[in-house]
Design an enzyme around this catalytic site. Sequence first.
Site, PDB file in Angstrom:
ATOM      1  CG  ASP A  95      -0.285  -0.002   2.518  1.00 32.11           C
ATOM      2  OD1 ASP A  95       0.928   0.267   2.572  1.00 32.11           O
ATOM      3  OD2 ASP A  95      -0.955  -0.256   3.525  1.00 32.11           O
ATOM      4  CB  SER A  96       0.189   4.668  -1.010  1.00 38.80           C
ATOM      5  OG  SER A  96      -0.838   5.123  -0.139  1.00 38.80           O
ATOM      6  N   GLY A 218     -11.292   3.755   1.111  1.00 42.15           N
ATOM      7  CA  GLY A 218     -12.223   4.527   1.908  1.00 42.15           C
ATOM      8  C   GLY A 218     -13.533   3.846   2.205  1.00 42.15           C
ATOM      9  CG  ASP A 268      -5.988  -5.537   1.947  1.00 41.63           C
ATOM     10  OD1 ASP A 268      -5.479  -5.206   3.041  1.00 41.63           O
ATOM     11  OD2 ASP A 268      -6.638  -4.725   1.247  1.00 41.63           O
ATOM     12  CB  CYS A 306     -11.046 -26.981   7.838  1.00 40.39           C
ATOM     13  SG  CYS A 306      -9.515 -26.085   7.484  1.00 40.39           S
ATOM     14  CB  CYS A 308      -5.901 -26.058   7.712  1.00 41.90           C
ATOM     15  SG  CYS A 308      -6.552 -25.903   9.400  1.00 41.90           S
ATOM     16  CB  CYS A 311      -8.913 -28.660  10.851  1.00 42.09           C
ATOM     17  SG  CYS A 311      -9.661 -27.038  11.172  1.00 42.09           S
ATOM     18  CG  HIS A 337      -8.993 -22.777  10.881  1.00 46.73           C
ATOM     19  ND1 HIS A 337      -9.529 -23.857  10.211  1.00 46.73           N
ATOM     20  CD2 HIS A 337     -10.031 -21.929  11.139  1.00 46.73           C
ATOM     21  CE1 HIS A 337     -10.841 -23.682  10.088  1.00 46.73           C
ATOM     22  NE2 HIS A 337     -11.168 -22.527  10.636  1.00 46.73           N
TER      23      HIS A 337
END
Length: 371
Positions: A95-96, A218, A268, A306, A308, A311, A337
């Site tokens: 990001d800026s 914004g 994001d 799940c 992962c 899990c 997770h």
Amino acid sequence: MAPNFYFELQHVEKYTGARAGVFHTPHGDILTPVYMPVGTQATVKGMLPKDLKEAGSSIILSNTYHLYMRPGDELIKRAGGLHKFMNWDGPILTDSGGFQVFSLSKLNKITDEGVYFNSHVDGSRHLFSPEKSVAIQENLGSDIIMAFDQCSEYGYTHSQAQEAMELTSRWLERCAAAKTRDDQALFPIVQGNFYKDLRGESLKRCLPYVKDGIAIGGLSVGEPKPLMYEMLDYLKPILPEGVPRYLMGVGSPDCLIEGVMRGIDMFDCVLATRVARNGTAFTSKGKVVVRNGVYKEDFTPLDEKCNCYCCKNYTKAYLRHLINVGEMLSGMLLSMHNITFLHKLMSDIREAIFADSLTEFAKQFYSEYGE
């Protein structure tokens, strides 16, 4: 588009206009729609790069302001750039620094030149200008860089929001002029607060600079969700079609679904890892606050659906124990997770887009998730 970037729009869902595509970048392809984990200070909190890849991450974010403050963008450049410095060989978006300048720092003065502020770290005085933001991001070497903008707060008057939007537009022109690297994509940012006329004007001013992608800033700044959705509905038919559309700072499961249904490709948010460190997990049946006493003797996984590492290997009772005794492993496992869950959600959404069944998918998801 720049020679190193290409967006391939593969399918538009028949009923909602949701999009599935591939964004080709110098460090790899990104299947869209995509959720991007946030690695503010050159690391996604609690996650090793190999774990991020296993979870399904194709691109991560880092923060210009924080890396400028510590350890410094010049140091990262000497280290070979952010990819090498943090050992991540996939795409990176930075990001800026604009949002952090306004939200974290003690402001001294906002002018056409830029923003004078005092560091939140040591109080030292700095100036962030469009040229400075681009120069820092070029030193960092991220694939996607963001234009320096003024993010106006929810509750701004029309005149305040217009002033911020116009300043953002002037800064965009300078960001584009300052950019020197062909291996970086610059995304302009649509601002304008919650005023449709200002959003439309901001978008119009962004269009000459939309070469590789466009961002919407914004939103998700404290407003009711229906108000955010209303603004996305307004922007949807007038956003450019041939580039990725990035909605900044949005990452709850419901907002991901609603954003995709309104034509957004990239998202994001720090939410997944932040709530994980506080003991909360996203699951197919809704949020689970693992620290609660009801899970003291619950020897089932967080989410039966799940796959992962968390899990497959641990129970809610064990995770609750880790959280309540302050073990760092709790945040690591829950972060793993949550990020896996959001990537799987985006993958499922993508499949539903190709099948022209996103509305049905959303209804089914909400019936189980509860939001």
